[in-house]
Scaffold this motif. Structure first.
Motif, PDB file in Angstrom:
ATOM      1  N   ILE A 423       9.006  68.392  42.481  1.00 51.02           N
ATOM      2  CA  ILE A 423       8.274  69.509  43.059  1.00 51.02           C
ATOM      3  C   ILE A 423       8.995  70.032  44.305  1.00 51.02           C
ATOM      4  O   ILE A 423       9.094  71.238  44.528  1.00 51.02           O
ATOM      5  CB  ILE A 423       6.847  69.058  43.434  1.00 51.02           C
ATOM      6  CG1 ILE A 423       6.033  68.811  42.170  1.00 51.02           C
ATOM      7  CG2 ILE A 423       6.162  70.059  44.323  1.00 51.02           C
ATOM      8  CD1 ILE A 423       5.558  70.051  41.477  1.00 51.02           C
ATOM      9  N   ALA A 424       9.549  69.116  45.105  1.00 50.35           N
ATOM     10  CA  ALA A 424      10.222  69.525  46.335  1.00 50.35           C
ATOM     11  C   ALA A 424      11.380  70.460  46.008  1.00 50.35           C
ATOM     12  O   ALA A 424      11.560  71.517  46.630  1.00 50.35           O
ATOM     13  CB  ALA A 424      10.705  68.301  47.095  1.00 50.35           C
ATOM     14  N   LEU A 425      12.157  70.086  45.000  1.00 47.18           N
ATOM     15  CA  LEU A 425      13.302  70.913  44.605  1.00 47.18           C
ATOM     16  C   LEU A 425      12.821  72.267  44.090  1.00 47.18           C
ATOM     17  O   LEU A 425      13.354  73.323  44.446  1.00 47.18           O
ATOM     18  CB  LEU A 425      14.108  70.213  43.502  1.00 47.18           C
ATOM     19  CG  LEU A 425      14.956  69.040  43.989  1.00 47.18           C
ATOM     20  CD1 LEU A 425      15.623  68.351  42.805  1.00 47.18           C
ATOM     21  CD2 LEU A 425      16.021  69.557  44.966  1.00 47.18           C
ATOM     22  N   PHE A 426      11.809  72.214  43.268  1.00 49.27           N
ATOM     23  CA  PHE A 426      11.252  73.410  42.671  1.00 49.27           C
ATOM     24  C   PHE A 426      10.728  74.347  43.760  1.00 49.27           C
ATOM     25  O   PHE A 426      11.002  75.553  43.763  1.00 49.27           O
ATOM     26  CB  PHE A 426      10.114  72.963  41.745  1.00 49.27           C
ATOM     27  CG  PHE A 426       9.674  74.012  40.773  1.00 49.27           C
ATOM     28  CD1 PHE A 426      10.587  74.609  39.919  1.00 49.27           C
ATOM     29  CD2 PHE A 426       8.339  74.386  40.696  1.00 49.27           C
ATOM     30  CE1 PHE A 426      10.173  75.568  39.020  1.00 49.27           C
ATOM     31  CE2 PHE A 426       7.922  75.346  39.799  1.00 49.27           C
ATOM     32  CZ  PHE A 426       8.850  75.934  38.957  1.00 49.27           C
ATOM     33  N   VAL A 427       9.994  73.749  44.703  1.00 48.37           N
ATOM     34  CA  VAL A 427       9.425  74.537  45.800  1.00 48.37           C
ATOM     35  C   VAL A 427      10.532  75.213  46.601  1.00 48.37           C
ATOM     36  O   VAL A 427      10.454  76.393  46.938  1.00 48.37           O
ATOM     37  CB  VAL A 427       8.587  73.628  46.729  1.00 48.37           C
ATOM     38  CG1 VAL A 427       8.313  74.307  48.055  1.00 48.37           C
ATOM     39  CG2 VAL A 427       7.280  73.266  46.052  1.00 48.37           C
ATOM     40  N   ALA A 428      11.585  74.442  46.891  1.00 47.29           N
ATOM     41  CA  ALA A 428      12.674  74.993  47.688  1.00 47.29           C
ATOM     42  C   ALA A 428      13.271  76.207  46.984  1.00 47.29           C
ATOM     43  O   ALA A 428      13.494  77.261  47.601  1.00 47.29           O
ATOM     44  CB  ALA A 428      13.733  73.927  47.916  1.00 47.29           C
ATOM     45  N   ALA A 429      13.506  76.068  45.669  1.00 47.83           N
ATOM     46  CA  ALA A 429      14.136  77.160  44.924  1.00 47.83           C
ATOM     47  C   ALA A 429      13.218  78.376  44.847  1.00 47.83           C
ATOM     48  O   ALA A 429      13.600  79.504  45.221  1.00 47.83           O
ATOM     49  CB  ALA A 429      14.496  76.673  43.523  1.00 47.83           C
ATOM     50  N   ILE A 430      11.997  78.161  44.389  1.00 48.80           N
ATOM     51  CA  ILE A 430      11.062  79.267  44.199  1.00 48.80           C
ATOM     52  C   ILE A 430      10.727  79.924  45.550  1.00 48.80           C
ATOM     53  O   ILE A 430      10.726  81.147  45.685  1.00 48.80           O
ATOM     54  CB  ILE A 430       9.744  78.759  43.564  1.00 48.80           C
ATOM     55  CG1 ILE A 430      10.010  78.197  42.179  1.00 48.80           C
ATOM     56  CG2 ILE A 430       8.694  79.864  43.533  1.00 48.80           C
ATOM     57  CD1 ILE A 430      10.026  79.204  41.074  1.00 48.80           C
ATOM     58  N   GLY A 431      10.471  79.090  46.542  1.00 48.21           N
ATOM     59  CA  GLY A 431      10.096  79.601  47.856  1.00 48.21           C
ATOM     60  C   GLY A 431      11.191  80.463  48.444  1.00 48.21           C
ATOM     61  O   GLY A 431      10.950  81.570  48.932  1.00 48.21           O
ATOM     62  N   TRP A 432      12.420  79.985  48.336  1.00 49.24           N
ATOM     63  CA  TRP A 432      13.529  80.717  48.911  1.00 49.24           C
ATOM     64  C   TRP A 432      13.651  82.096  48.248  1.00 49.24           C
ATOM     65  O   TRP A 432      13.770  83.115  48.906  1.00 49.24           O
ATOM     66  CB  TRP A 432      14.823  79.914  48.705  1.00 49.24           C
ATOM     67  CG  TRP A 432      16.032  80.554  49.313  1.00 49.24           C
ATOM     68  CD1 TRP A 432      16.365  80.559  50.627  1.00 49.24           C
ATOM     69  CD2 TRP A 432      17.033  81.309  48.634  1.00 49.24           C
ATOM     70  NE1 TRP A 432      17.525  81.270  50.822  1.00 49.24           N
ATOM     71  CE2 TRP A 432      17.954  81.744  49.605  1.00 49.24           C
ATOM     72  CE3 TRP A 432      17.242  81.669  47.297  1.00 49.24           C
ATOM     73  CZ2 TRP A 432      19.063  82.517  49.296  1.00 49.24           C
ATOM     74  CZ3 TRP A 432      18.350  82.437  46.988  1.00 49.24           C
ATOM     75  CH2 TRP A 432      19.253  82.852  47.976  1.00 49.24           C
ATOM     76  N   LEU A 433      13.552  82.076  46.930  1.00 47.97           N
ATOM     77  CA  LEU A 433      13.644  83.343  46.181  1.00 47.97           C
ATOM     78  C   LEU A 433      12.504  84.288  46.576  1.00 47.97           C
ATOM     79  O   LEU A 433      12.731  85.475  46.877  1.00 47.97           O
ATOM     80  CB  LEU A 433      13.548  83.058  44.681  1.00 47.97           C
ATOM     81  CG  LEU A 433      14.864  82.808  43.968  1.00 47.97           C
ATOM     82  CD1 LEU A 433      14.603  82.392  42.533  1.00 47.97           C
ATOM     83  CD2 LEU A 433      15.726  84.070  44.013  1.00 47.97           C
ATOM     84  N   ALA A 434      11.288  83.733  46.594  1.00 49.96           N
ATOM     85  CA  ALA A 434      10.118  84.573  46.852  1.00 49.96           C
ATOM     86  C   ALA A 434      10.149  85.151  48.268  1.00 49.96           C
ATOM     87  O   ALA A 434       9.877  86.336  48.484  1.00 49.96           O
ATOM     88  CB  ALA A 434       8.848  83.755  46.646  1.00 49.96           C
ATOM     89  N   PHE A 435      10.502  84.319  49.235  1.00 48.74           N
ATOM     90  CA  PHE A 435      10.524  84.786  50.628  1.00 48.74           C
ATOM     91  C   PHE A 435      11.607  85.837  50.822  1.00 48.74           C
ATOM     92  O   PHE A 435      11.438  86.820  51.529  1.00 48.74           O
ATOM     93  CB  PHE A 435      10.757  83.614  51.595  1.00 48.74           C
ATOM     94  CG  PHE A 435       9.625  82.621  51.607  1.00 48.74           C
ATOM     95  CD1 PHE A 435       8.407  82.912  51.009  1.00 48.74           C
ATOM     96  CD2 PHE A 435       9.768  81.390  52.228  1.00 48.74           C
ATOM     97  CE1 PHE A 435       7.362  81.999  51.018  1.00 48.74           C
ATOM     98  CE2 PHE A 435       8.731  80.467  52.246  1.00 48.74           C
ATOM     99  CZ  PHE A 435       7.538  80.784  51.631  1.00 48.74           C
ATOM    100  N   LYS A 436      12.733  85.600  50.171  1.00 45.12           N
ATOM    101  CA  LYS A 436      13.842  86.554  50.309  1.00 45.12           C
ATOM    102  C   LYS A 436      13.439  87.899  49.702  1.00 45.12           C
ATOM    103  O   LYS A 436      13.702  88.957  50.267  1.00 45.12           O
ATOM    104  CB  LYS A 436      15.080  85.991  49.595  1.00 45.12           C
ATOM    105  CG  LYS A 436      16.370  86.588  50.147  1.00 45.12           C
ATOM    106  CD  LYS A 436      17.562  85.898  49.551  1.00 45.12           C
ATOM    107  CE  LYS A 436      18.748  86.822  49.724  1.00 45.12           C
ATOM    108  NZ  LYS A 436      19.703  86.496  50.647  1.00 45.12           N
ATOM    109  N   LEU A 437      12.801  87.806  48.561  1.00 43.13           N
ATOM    110  CA  LEU A 437      12.351  89.016  47.884  1.00 43.13           C
ATOM    111  C   LEU A 437      11.361  89.767  48.790  1.00 43.13           C
ATOM    112  O   LEU A 437      11.459  90.978  48.975  1.00 43.13           O
ATOM    113  CB  LEU A 437      11.671  88.631  46.565  1.00 43.13           C
ATOM    114  CG  LEU A 437      11.323  89.782  45.634  1.00 43.13           C
ATOM    115  CD1 LEU A 437      12.595  90.371  45.041  1.00 43.13           C
ATOM    116  CD2 LEU A 437      10.396  89.326  44.509  1.00 43.13           C
ATOM    117  N   GLY A 438      10.420  89.016  49.357  1.00 46.00           N
ATOM    118  CA  GLY A 438       9.426  89.607  50.243  1.00 46.00           C
ATOM    119  C   GLY A 438      10.096  90.323  51.407  1.00 46.00           C
ATOM    120  O   GLY A 438       9.712  91.423  51.806  1.00 46.00           O
TER     121      GLY A 438
END
Lengths: 819, 227
Positions: A423-438
């Motif tokens: 989950i930690a890895l997944f969160v890092a990947a998804i979060g980074w993408l989502a925040f950057k997109l935002g």
């Protein structure tokens, strides 16, 4: 020393120590309450099962039990009693009846009690006495068959015994079939006079033992090597396995819940410690400039932590004890006896959890704190490196160790750790993408949306960390909700309210109609009649079972013993076709035994049915709902194969308490029919399930409180930065509404993503848990997909806004001055 | 009567490692400060004034050379011993006050005495706060005090351990003129009444001129400014 405490009391006012204390209290109290409760449950289960066994331990033997075995038990201060059971003909006047007779020594039963009555087919009162010499107690059914009543005499072999009670239940009988079987119990002292036991008689001898656990264990070690293959050592848990299974699952759930509580409290402790350390950096530097030596500071913080531990552990243990009392009182009435008091010694688990949490989460951070250079006072921007690998590694190992200690195994902690890492890895990947997109979607600072989404990317690392914490908490919550509801639903499904509670065996073809009439008259709902013959599988694909398993070891259940077989052209209730064609001219096999014996469609089985050999291919595979309490079979043959064999019939039915006595009376007219009453056990299981469900809700509530605390601690950990930013925005002229909107967007987005990722994670984990830990079937949980993101947005925005409400209230000047 | 030497520095060099390589901040500094002298260290930003102050107070360890406080070697011993020496001889006043936010004014002032195990800490702290004119603010927290008031608390705290040497890092740097003057007056009054040696880093020429001596820090070298 007193200086350390004075400083600590002053620190308490700042709230950081309180957060640490609260995390500790929650950790200790949750672990304690769950640990103590499980202990009580186990003790109670053992006690209740001991009642079923009539003893704490039992040796069963086909031969006379050597006198020195009992002597050795007495030497270990164990209580003993003996029971000798056999089948014999009993006479009364012109009547005779084959009966199951037990001769018991004085003192029997060592645990539990007889149920006896003075009225035929009465409900029974408890009696811990045994029949006196010259007396016999007979079951109502036996009395009806022999046409006798209290005060009459019966003959057993050469002895004449006086009937003094009607026997309702023998504590040593594993099922409650006693009341309706032709059974009797007499005193051991009369046994010799009967002369019924002669060499070659089929007799079962039992030596019953009761006493403290240590002596029982010692005795077990002594006796085990002396037992031959006709002798068995029995413990209470081997009886009543269904209850054991239910309690086992509840225990797994409670353990899982407790482990999650440990993880959450650990995270809360780590966050609170990190915040404590950050806020004390300057304090330590200043104290150093004032002449405080590292040794003194070390002592100071150690004393503070120790005092905190003592206070936290005491409060936690107290609350934990109180909480398990509440859980226990919710379950009062469980298993018809009061729950035994928990062992005080179990408190160590809670205290150890508190201690280990402090050592792994606080001490490493504190030791960093003490190392800070006093030069920081001249360099106000000094920051301590809290992200060192060692700190994470120690915390991680500590948490894993705690989970192992707690669950007493590696499987559950390993699954959970792997899931958390994934989950930690997944969160890092998804979060980074989502925040950057935002961030790329917004520019400028004119709306709360822009400011909020921009902040997400600007504070990328802390936000990703926070996202991970939020995700984990929401995920754990969803897992618990999922496990709880599927567990309870599974239990309830397993045992519907009107599940059949009596089986009728050995019914002849010509009796079917009469019995049907009786049950219809009584308004009882009955399953279909199934013809039943007994047969043994002797060969598989023309290879004999003996040649396949020459040592008679590791045999699949299918080949191990004689099986009950039936034949039918239609698939019965609770059966579901998985593969093949049920109507084909072949065998239908139950999926689990097929798997165990490694059989598939097309394999040929040879079955010996009373000397007749039948060879048929497997043509279909079924699943069977064993919990439905319908008569179920591993192998079903086609109607044509067995039509001509003489068969007995079997059926099951539900009889409620009000109808029980009239049903037994009616069935007394069919002396050859065997009735098995599993109702008491079923009722017990149902009560346990209902009450365990309540206990589980309460535990869930505790865990959720821990979760809320972690969220709060996590939000607080980034509070300073948000406060500063909010104050600056307002100094620059932003309206309160804009700042509020920005905070809402930031927390809301964090919550949404956390909820979404958590749902994906929870669904995956539930799958693993259901299949590997709870041995249940995997299922999909649509409700979670709604709950996850919703909990995320609502809870995190609320907590976030609550925790940073000062941003909106306090005059900016005051905030800036304080920073 | 000849005054004792409070601080003696010989060949003091300090080098720090940064990502662009080694940077020598102090280059062979020699100086002596007598007991109860007041000395200002002046110089432009980044010249090494604060680094020198930090080393003199034992807050950091120098690369080479020797520092003696009252003839006690102060440059090499462990952090443990330096802290003990600090507690015995040294007081501090900082530009950003550095009061502990979770403690009241009186508790901040009590700290040094409490660290020494002094049972009269509260009484002494009350007297000192009275001296700096804050007897009515004893139980206020730092964020309830103005900048000037916070610095006065800091001065009271600095004198709470009866230090022989007081180090002050830009003590008026964060204050307005009026408060600045008040602080300067307090510092010098206490310096004189208690015979404390005062070593001050400052940008403020007026303040520097009030000291007995001015040392100018420039490119890691220290020179005496003739008055």
């Amino acid at each position: 020393m007193s200086f350390a405490f004075r400083l600590m009391f002053r620190d308490i006012r700042s709230g950081d120590l309180l957060t640490l204390l609260l995390a500790l209290v929650i950790s200790v109290s949750t672990v304690t309450s769950i640990g103590l409760f499980i202990d009580r449950l186990q003790l109670s289960f053992e006690q209740e099962s001991a009642n079923l066994l009539a003893a704490d331990r039992l040796i069963r033997s086909d031969d006379i039990i050597p006198a020195e075995w009992e002597a050795q038990a007495n030497e270990l201060s164990l209580q003993t009693a003996q029971r000798t059971s056999f089948t014999t003909m009993m006479f009364a006047g012109d009547s005779l009846q084959l009966s199951q007779l037990s001769a018991v020594s004085d003192g029997y039963p060592l645990k539990g009690a007889y149920l006896v009555d003075d009225v035929l087919f009465g409900a029974g009162q408890r009696s811990t006495e045994t029949p006196k010499q010259g007396e016999v107690w007979v079951s109502s059914r036996l009395a009806s068959l022999l046409k006798i009543s209290l005060g009459d005499q019966v003959e057993v072999g050469d002895a004449k015994l006086k009937v003094t009670k009607y026997l309702v239940r023998d504590p040593g009988s594993s099922t409650s079939a006693f009341a309706i079987s032709p059974r009797a119990v007499m005193n051991m002292a009369d046994l010799a006079a009967t002369n019924v036991i002669i060499p070659g008689s089929r007799v079962r001898y039992s030596l019953l033992l009761a006493g403290d656990r240590a002596s029982l264990d010692e005795y077990e070690n002594w006796i085990t090597p002396q037992l031959n293959e006709d002798q068995r050592w029995q413990t209470p848990t081997q009886r009543g396995e269904r209850i054991g299974d239910t309690i086992g699952r509840a225990e797994s759930f409670l353990l899982l819940a407790g482990t999650l509580a440990v993880v959450m409290s650990g995270v809360a402790m780590a966050l609170a410690s990190a915040r404590f350390v950050k806020r004390h950096l300057m304090q330590v530097a200043i104290l150093k400039t004032l002449g405080a030596t590292p040794k003194l500071l070390g002592k100071l913080f150690f004393l503070q932590l120790f005092a905190l531990f003592i206070v936290g552990a005491m409060i936690g243990l107290g609350i934990g004890w109180g909480m398990q009392e509440i859980i226990a009182s919710l379950l009062s009435g469980l298993m018809s006896t009061t729950l035994p008091e928990p062992s005080i010694s179990r408190l160590w688990l809670g205290a150890a959890t508190g201690m280990i949490s402090m050592v792994v989460f606080c001490l490493p951070l504190m030791s960093h704190l003490i190392k800070i250079s006093p030069l920081s006072v001249l360099q106000p921007n000094t920051k301590i490196e809290l992200n060192s690998f060692a700190i994470y590694a120690i915390g991680f190992i500590g948490m894993f160790g705690l989970m192992c200690l707690y669950t007493n195994g590696f499987l559950l902690p390993s699954i959970m750790t792997a899931a958390i890492l994934g989950i930690a890895l997944f969160v890092a990947a998804i979060g980074w993408l989502a925040f950057k997109l935002g961030r790329s979607l917004t520019s400028g600072a004119t709306s709360g949306w822009q400011i909020g989404l921009a902040s997400l990317y600007r504070r990328l690392i802390p936000n990703l960390f926070q996202l991970l914490v939020f995700t984990l908490i929401i995920m754990l919550t969803l897992i618990l909700i999922g496990v709880k509801s599927s567990l309870i639903a599974d239990w309830q499904q397993q045992l519907p309210e009107d599940a059949p509670n009596h089986y009728l065996f050995n019914v002849q073809d010509e009796q079917i109609e009469q019995i049907n009439d009786q049950t219809t008259q009584l308004g009882l709902k009955k399953s279909d009649w199934y013809p039943m013959v007994r047969g043994r599988v002797t060969a598989v694909n023309d290879e004999t079972v003996q040649s396949l398993y020459p040592e008679e070891k590791g045999e699949p259940e299918l080949y191990e013993r004689e099986l009950n077989l039936t034949w039918s052209d239609t698939l019965g209730k609770g059966n579901e076709l998985v593969e093949g064609d049920f109507t084909a001219e072949g065998l239908s096999i139950e999926q689990r035994v097929a798997k165990e014996a490694n059989l598939d469609i097309g394999d040929k089985l040879t079955i010996n049915i009373g000397g007749n050999i039948v060879t048929l291919p497997i043509t279909s595979v079924r699943t069977v709902d064993w919990g439905s309490m319908q008569p179920n079979f591993y192998l079903i043959l086609p109607k044509s194969a067995l039509e001509d064999y003489p068969a007995n019939f079997v059926s099951s039915l539900f009889v409620d308490d009000a109808q029980a006595q009239s049903f037994y009376r009616a069935m007394a007219t069919f002396p050859t029919v065997s009735i098995l009453n599993v109702g008491d056990i079923l009722k017990q299981i149902q009560t346990i399930i209902g009450q365990l469900s309540q206990a589980i809700q309460l535990v869930l509530f505790c865990i959720l409180s821990a979760g809320a605390l972690v969220l709060l601690a996590s939000v607080r950990s980034t509070l300073e930065e948000r406060l500063e930013e909010g104050a600056l925005l307002r100094v620059l002229g932003a309206r309160g509404a804009l700042v509020r909107q920005a905070l809402l967007v930031e927390f809301g987005a964090l919550g949404f993503f956390a909820g979404l990722i958590a749902t994906i994670g929870a669904e995956t984990c539930l799958l693993g848990l259901q299949v590997f830990v709870f041995n249940a079937e995997a299922s999909f949980h649509p409700l979670l997909w709604l709950l996850g993101p919703a909990i995320g947005v609502v809870v995190i925005s609320t907590i976030g806004i609550f925790a940073s409400r000062t941003v909106l209230k306090v005059p900016p000047m005051l905030l800036l001055r304080g920073l | 009567m000849a005054r004792n030497t409070a601080i003696k520095v010989s060949n003091l060099t300090h080098t720090v490692t940064s990502n662009t390589g080694n940077l020598t901040i102090l280059k062979g500094i020699n100086m002596e400060i007598k007991e109860s002298e007041s000395v200002a260290i002046v110089g432009s930003s980044g010249s090494g004034k604060s680094t020198l102050l930090g080393l003199l107070a034992g807050l950091d360890v120098n690369t080479s050379g020797d520092i003696f406080l009252y003839d006690q070697e102060f440059s090499s011993p462990s952090e443990e011993q330096r802290a003990l020496v600090r507690g015995q001889y040294v007081g501090f006043v900082f530009q950003s006050f550095h009061l502990l936010p979770s403690l009241q004014a009186i508790e901040n002032v009590m700290l040094p005495a409490e660290l020494k195990g002094d049972k009269d800490a509260r009484k002494k702290a009350e007297a000192l706060l009275e001296k700096v004119g804050l007897s009515h603010r004893l139980t206020h927290y730092p964020n309830q005090l103005s900048g000037g008031e916070q610095q006065r608390v800091a001065i009271a705290r600095a004198f709470a351990s009866n230090p022989k040497i007081l180090f002050a890092d830009e003590p008026t740097g964060n204050l307005d003129e009026e408060n600045g003057k008040l602080i300067i007056k307090l510092l010098f009054d206490l310096n004189q009444s208690q015979g404390t040696t005062l070593v001050m880093v400052t940008h403020d020429n007026e303040l520097a001129k009030m000291c007995d001596r001015q040392l100018v820090m420039s490119a890691g070298q220290l020179t005496e400014k003739s008055l």
